[in-house]
Design a protein around this motif. Structure first.
Motif, PDB file in Angstrom:
ATOM      1  N   PHE A 116       0.655  -1.246   0.095  1.00 51.94           N
ATOM      2  CA  PHE A 116      -0.014  -0.057   0.144  1.00 51.94           C
ATOM      3  C   PHE A 116       0.902   1.338  -0.028  1.00 51.94           C
ATOM      4  O   PHE A 116       0.311   2.424   0.123  1.00 51.94           O
ATOM      5  N   SER A 117       1.975   1.121   0.007  1.00 55.00           N
ATOM      6  CA  SER A 117       2.880   2.438   0.029  1.00 55.00           C
ATOM      7  C   SER A 117       2.967   3.272  -0.979  1.00 55.00           C
ATOM      8  O   SER A 117       2.850   4.597  -0.752  1.00 55.00           O
ATOM      9  N   LYS A 118       2.732   2.731  -2.111  1.00 50.84           N
ATOM     10  CA  LYS A 118       2.556   4.054  -3.264  1.00 50.84           C
ATOM     11  C   LYS A 118       1.000   4.564  -3.295  1.00 50.84           C
ATOM     12  O   LYS A 118       0.736   5.574  -3.811  1.00 50.84           O
ATOM     13  N   LEU A 119       0.210   3.820  -2.564  1.00 48.53           N
ATOM     14  CA  LEU A 119      -1.226   4.256  -2.448  1.00 48.53           C
ATOM     15  C   LEU A 119      -1.720   5.069  -1.409  1.00 48.53           C
ATOM     16  O   LEU A 119      -2.799   5.831  -1.495  1.00 48.53           O
ATOM     17  N   ARG A 120      -1.088   4.918  -0.313  1.00 48.55           N
ATOM     18  CA  ARG A 120      -1.379   5.590   0.909  1.00 48.55           C
ATOM     19  C   ARG A 120      -1.474   7.016   1.047  1.00 48.55           C
ATOM     20  O   ARG A 120      -0.361   7.662   0.602  1.00 48.55           O
ATOM     21  N   ILE A 121      -2.369   7.695   1.706  1.00 51.67           N
ATOM     22  CA  ILE A 121      -2.481   9.042   1.674  1.00 51.67           C
ATOM     23  C   ILE A 121      -2.896   9.456   3.243  1.00 51.67           C
ATOM     24  O   ILE A 121      -3.738   8.695   3.872  1.00 51.67           O
ATOM     25  N   ASP A 122      -2.415  10.805   3.559  1.00 57.47           N
ATOM     26  CA  ASP A 122      -2.545  11.075   4.937  1.00 57.47           C
ATOM     27  C   ASP A 122      -4.071  11.622   5.094  1.00 57.47           C
ATOM     28  O   ASP A 122      -4.497  11.224   6.384  1.00 57.47           O
ATOM     29  N   GLU A 123      -4.730  12.127   4.221  1.00 58.16           N
ATOM     30  CA  GLU A 123      -6.013  12.503   4.398  1.00 58.16           C
ATOM     31  C   GLU A 123      -6.770  12.729   3.028  1.00 58.16           C
ATOM     32  O   GLU A 123      -6.222  12.799   1.866  1.00 58.16           O
ATOM     33  N   ILE A 124      -7.957  12.671   3.206  1.00 54.53           N
ATOM     34  CA  ILE A 124      -8.865  12.741   1.942  1.00 54.53           C
ATOM     35  C   ILE A 124     -10.099  13.518   2.448  1.00 54.53           C
ATOM     36  O   ILE A 124     -10.480  13.925   3.440  1.00 54.53           O
ATOM     37  N   LEU A 125     -10.258  14.503   1.447  1.00 59.32           N
ATOM     38  CA  LEU A 125     -11.204  16.001   1.534  1.00 59.32           C
ATOM     39  C   LEU A 125     -12.554  15.729   1.348  1.00 59.32           C
ATOM     40  O   LEU A 125     -13.447  16.347   2.012  1.00 59.32           O
ATOM     41  N   ASP A 126     -12.915  15.189   0.256  1.00 56.35           N
ATOM     42  CA  ASP A 126     -14.522  15.050  -0.158  1.00 56.35           C
ATOM     43  C   ASP A 126     -14.658  13.678  -0.666  1.00 56.35           C
ATOM     44  O   ASP A 126     -13.843  13.007  -0.978  1.00 56.35           O
ATOM     45  N   HIS A 210      -9.030   1.413   5.170  1.00 58.12           N
ATOM     46  CA  HIS A 210      -8.419   1.889   6.249  1.00 58.12           C
ATOM     47  C   HIS A 210      -7.055   1.766   6.205  1.00 58.12           C
ATOM     48  O   HIS A 210      -6.099   2.478   6.685  1.00 58.12           O
ATOM     49  N   ARG A 211      -6.232   0.820   5.239  1.00 61.85           N
ATOM     50  CA  ARG A 211      -5.013   0.553   5.105  1.00 61.85           C
ATOM     51  C   ARG A 211      -4.444   1.547   3.926  1.00 61.85           C
ATOM     52  O   ARG A 211      -3.163   1.647   3.771  1.00 61.85           O
ATOM     53  N   ILE A 212      -5.346   2.406   3.370  1.00 64.65           N
ATOM     54  CA  ILE A 212      -4.924   3.305   2.289  1.00 64.65           C
ATOM     55  C   ILE A 212      -5.263   4.688   2.680  1.00 64.65           C
ATOM     56  O   ILE A 212      -4.277   5.708   2.311  1.00 64.65           O
ATOM     57  N   ILE A 213      -6.347   5.130   3.453  1.00 66.76           N
ATOM     58  CA  ILE A 213      -6.707   6.631   3.855  1.00 66.76           C
ATOM     59  C   ILE A 213      -6.428   6.611   5.197  1.00 66.76           C
ATOM     60  O   ILE A 213      -7.214   5.923   6.019  1.00 66.76           O
ATOM     61  N   ALA A 214      -5.706   7.328   5.683  1.00 63.35           N
ATOM     62  CA  ALA A 214      -5.269   7.374   7.074  1.00 63.35           C
ATOM     63  C   ALA A 214      -6.347   8.230   7.842  1.00 63.35           C
ATOM     64  O   ALA A 214      -6.757   8.059   9.035  1.00 63.35           O
ATOM     65  N   ASP A 215      -6.846   9.322   7.206  1.00 65.93           N
ATOM     66  CA  ASP A 215      -7.750  10.455   7.849  1.00 65.93           C
ATOM     67  C   ASP A 215      -8.562  11.230   7.035  1.00 65.93           C
ATOM     68  O   ASP A 215      -8.132  11.017   5.568  1.00 65.93           O
ATOM     69  N   VAL A 216      -9.448  11.744   7.376  1.00 62.81           N
ATOM     70  CA  VAL A 216     -10.164  12.844   6.416  1.00 62.81           C
ATOM     71  C   VAL A 216      -9.661  14.548   7.068  1.00 62.81           C
ATOM     72  O   VAL A 216      -9.464  14.556   8.308  1.00 62.81           O
ATOM     73  N   GLY A 217      -9.603  15.290   6.058  1.00 68.51           N
ATOM     74  CA  GLY A 217      -9.402  16.573   6.425  1.00 68.51           C
ATOM     75  C   GLY A 217     -10.447  17.283   7.314  1.00 68.51           C
ATOM     76  O   GLY A 217     -11.278  16.744   7.594  1.00 68.51           O
ATOM     77  N   LYS A 218     -10.125  18.702   7.528  1.00 67.62           N
ATOM     78  CA  LYS A 218     -11.042  19.370   8.278  1.00 67.62           C
ATOM     79  C   LYS A 218     -12.325  19.761   7.599  1.00 67.62           C
ATOM     80  O   LYS A 218     -12.377  20.995   7.067  1.00 67.62           O
ATOM     81  N   THR A 219     -12.978  18.852   7.425  1.00 72.85           N
ATOM     82  CA  THR A 219     -14.155  19.166   6.538  1.00 72.85           C
ATOM     83  C   THR A 219     -15.302  18.345   7.068  1.00 72.85           C
ATOM     84  O   THR A 219     -15.288  17.796   8.336  1.00 72.85           O
ATOM     85  N   ASN A 220     -16.656  18.381   6.554  1.00 79.14           N
ATOM     86  CA  ASN A 220     -17.664  17.715   7.211  1.00 79.14           C
ATOM     87  C   ASN A 220     -17.650  16.145   6.919  1.00 79.14           C
ATOM     88  O   ASN A 220     -18.444  15.387   7.362  1.00 79.14           O
ATOM     89  N   LEU A 221     -16.819  15.734   6.188  1.00 72.78           N
ATOM     90  CA  LEU A 221     -16.541  14.070   5.937  1.00 72.78           C
ATOM     91  C   LEU A 221     -16.175  13.410   7.183  1.00 72.78           C
ATOM     92  O   LEU A 221     -15.327  13.845   7.775  1.00 72.78           O
ATOM     93  N   LYS A 222     -16.858  12.499   7.430  1.00 76.14           N
ATOM     94  CA  LYS A 222     -16.636  11.444   8.591  1.00 76.14           C
ATOM     95  C   LYS A 222     -15.841  10.400   7.970  1.00 76.14           C
ATOM     96  O   LYS A 222     -16.187   9.853   6.940  1.00 76.14           O
ATOM     97  N   LEU A 223     -14.929   9.904   8.875  1.00 79.62           N
ATOM     98  CA  LEU A 223     -13.828   8.763   8.436  1.00 79.62           C
ATOM     99  C   LEU A 223     -14.633   7.549   8.098  1.00 79.62           C
ATOM    100  O   LEU A 223     -14.357   7.092   7.250  1.00 79.62           O
ATOM    101  N   GLU A 224     -15.535   7.226   8.873  1.00 75.65           N
ATOM    102  CA  GLU A 224     -15.973   5.927   8.719  1.00 75.65           C
ATOM    103  C   GLU A 224     -16.883   5.883   7.521  1.00 75.65           C
ATOM    104  O   GLU A 224     -17.093   4.976   6.823  1.00 75.65           O
ATOM    105  N   LYS A 225     -17.702   6.965   7.087  1.00 77.84           N
ATOM    106  CA  LYS A 225     -18.559   7.047   6.099  1.00 77.84           C
ATOM    107  C   LYS A 225     -17.738   7.236   4.811  1.00 77.84           C
ATOM    108  O   LYS A 225     -18.074   6.857   3.813  1.00 77.84           O
ATOM    109  N   ALA A 226     -16.457   7.738   4.937  1.00 79.24           N
ATOM    110  CA  ALA A 226     -15.631   7.744   3.886  1.00 79.24           C
ATOM    111  C   ALA A 226     -15.314   6.511   3.296  1.00 79.24           C
ATOM    112  O   ALA A 226     -15.075   6.108   2.340  1.00 79.24           O
TER     113      ALA A 226
END
Length: 359
Positions: A116-126, A210-226
């Motif tokens: 997952f190293s090439k695909l993993r990101i710290d946060e997603i916004l929308d 969960h192994r690719i997306i670490a977290d969601v940004g400071k938006t209304n997006l909720k992690l589990e829903k994402a």
């Protein structure tokens, strides 16, 4: 480590120290059990066997040296799941992992590089970024846009350990990091054997997220829903779904929705949500569905995929069993050990070693 295992097994059995002491043969005091759990004293071999029998766990579980701890546990459970339920699930998983990691050591298998190293990101916004990440993962792994035959096989191929186990009915699964006593840590995803295949596939795709997306940004997006959005987009690519169902539909029949859920191997509720996400059905049509004819779909699966049918025939972990048979074929383990690891009668192992015989 023994003290932790003993305490977990005792909680799994729902016994106090005194109640456990009353069940053990040869006799042992509650004070001694307290010292065992605190790692201040070790039992004799006869007491160890007695504890194992009283608690209904194997000696491998009690004294296994592979798994030091399960860390960062993520539970898929109902709100009614108790501490005892969780202890029972942890004990089952540890016992299975002891065998899994042992067979890898016997075969001298080393963990692959992080897939997952090439695909993993710290946060997603929308939501658009979630969908794009699902497409990116499919592209990177050259999966195309067709339905995925087996999420289990895909994740096993990518180096994740997938275990199917008999868990308490209020727990659908779990995921965690496995800290090893000697060796690199690993990850495991556990699915409950009693969970229907539609939910199993979605849960596995959710854990992949969960192994690719670490977290969601400071938006209304909720992690589990994402994570759920990723799972839907990964299992049901937009392009493929539009080709199957058409665009901008004013409505859709029950028959069509059932056909689509069987096409992608997902629940009817997940299918309905995805139809709305890609714009095939309007938000109002989806909302109306869940208030009327689809009201029960989140709790009771309509036209469930039957055992051994369609996707259900492929969503079973196979890697561990393959490794056991490989070790047996290379005479690195005995038939007795293979039977214990696979939890099948020795007669079955011996029959499959010999193959069919003419009468």
């Amino acid at each position: 480590m023994f003290g932790q295992r003993l305490k977990l097994a005792r909680k799994r059995a729902g016994l106090s120290m005194q109640a456990l002491a009353d069940h053990v043969t040869p006799s042992v005091s509650a004070q001694a059990i307290s010292k065992y759990e605190a790692e201040k004293m070790m039992p004799s071999s006869s007491v160890l066997i007695g504890l194992s029998k009283a608690l209904g766990v194997s000696l491998d579980f009690m004294v296994g040296g592979q798994v030091e701890a399960l860390e960062s546990l993520e539970w898929r459970k109902t709100s009614k799941a108790s501490a005892r339920d969780r202890a029972m699930a942890e004990a089952v998983v540890i016992e299975k992992l002891e065998n899994y990691l042992a067979i890898e050591d016997i075969l001298d298998l080393r963990p692959d590089a992080d897939p997952f190293s090439k695909l993993r990101i710290d946060e997603i916004l929308d939501d658009d970024e979630v969908d794009e990440k699902a497409r990116e993962v499919r592209d990177e792994w050259k999966l195309g846009i067709d339905p995925i035959p087996s999420m289990t096989a895909l994740l096993e191929d990518k180096g994740l350990k997938v275990i199917e186990a008999d868990l308490p009915e209020r727990i659908n699964g779990m995921a965690c990091h496995v800290k090893r006593a000697d060796g690199p840590s690993t990850e495991v995803i556990v699915v409950a054997r009693q969970t229907n295949v539609e939910r199993k596939r979605f849960n596995l795709a959710h854990e992949l997220a969960h192994r690719i997306i670490a977290d969601v940004g400071k938006t209304n997006l909720k992690l589990e829903k994402a994570m759920n959005r990723f799972a839907g987009a990964f299992l049901i690519p937009e392009e493929h779904l539009i080709a199957e169902a058409g665009q901008n539909r004013s409505g859709m029949t029950y028959h069509e929705i059932m056909r689509l859920k069987h096409t992608y191997g997902v629940s009817a509720a997940a299918m309905m949500v995805r139809l709305g996400q890609v714009g095939i059905l309007s938000p109002s049509a989806v909302e109306y569905a869940f208030k009327s004819y689809a009201r029960s779909w989140r709790n009771v699966e309509p036209e469930q995929i039957g055992e051994g049918e369609g996707f259900a025939a492929f969503e079973t972990p196979q890697r561990f069993e393959r490794l056991v048979w490989r070790a047996l074929g290379e005479e690195l383990i005995s038939p007795v050990r293979a039977a214990q690891m696979l939890n099948v009668p020795l007669s079955i192992i011996e029959r499959d070693i010999r193959g069919p015989r003419d009468h």
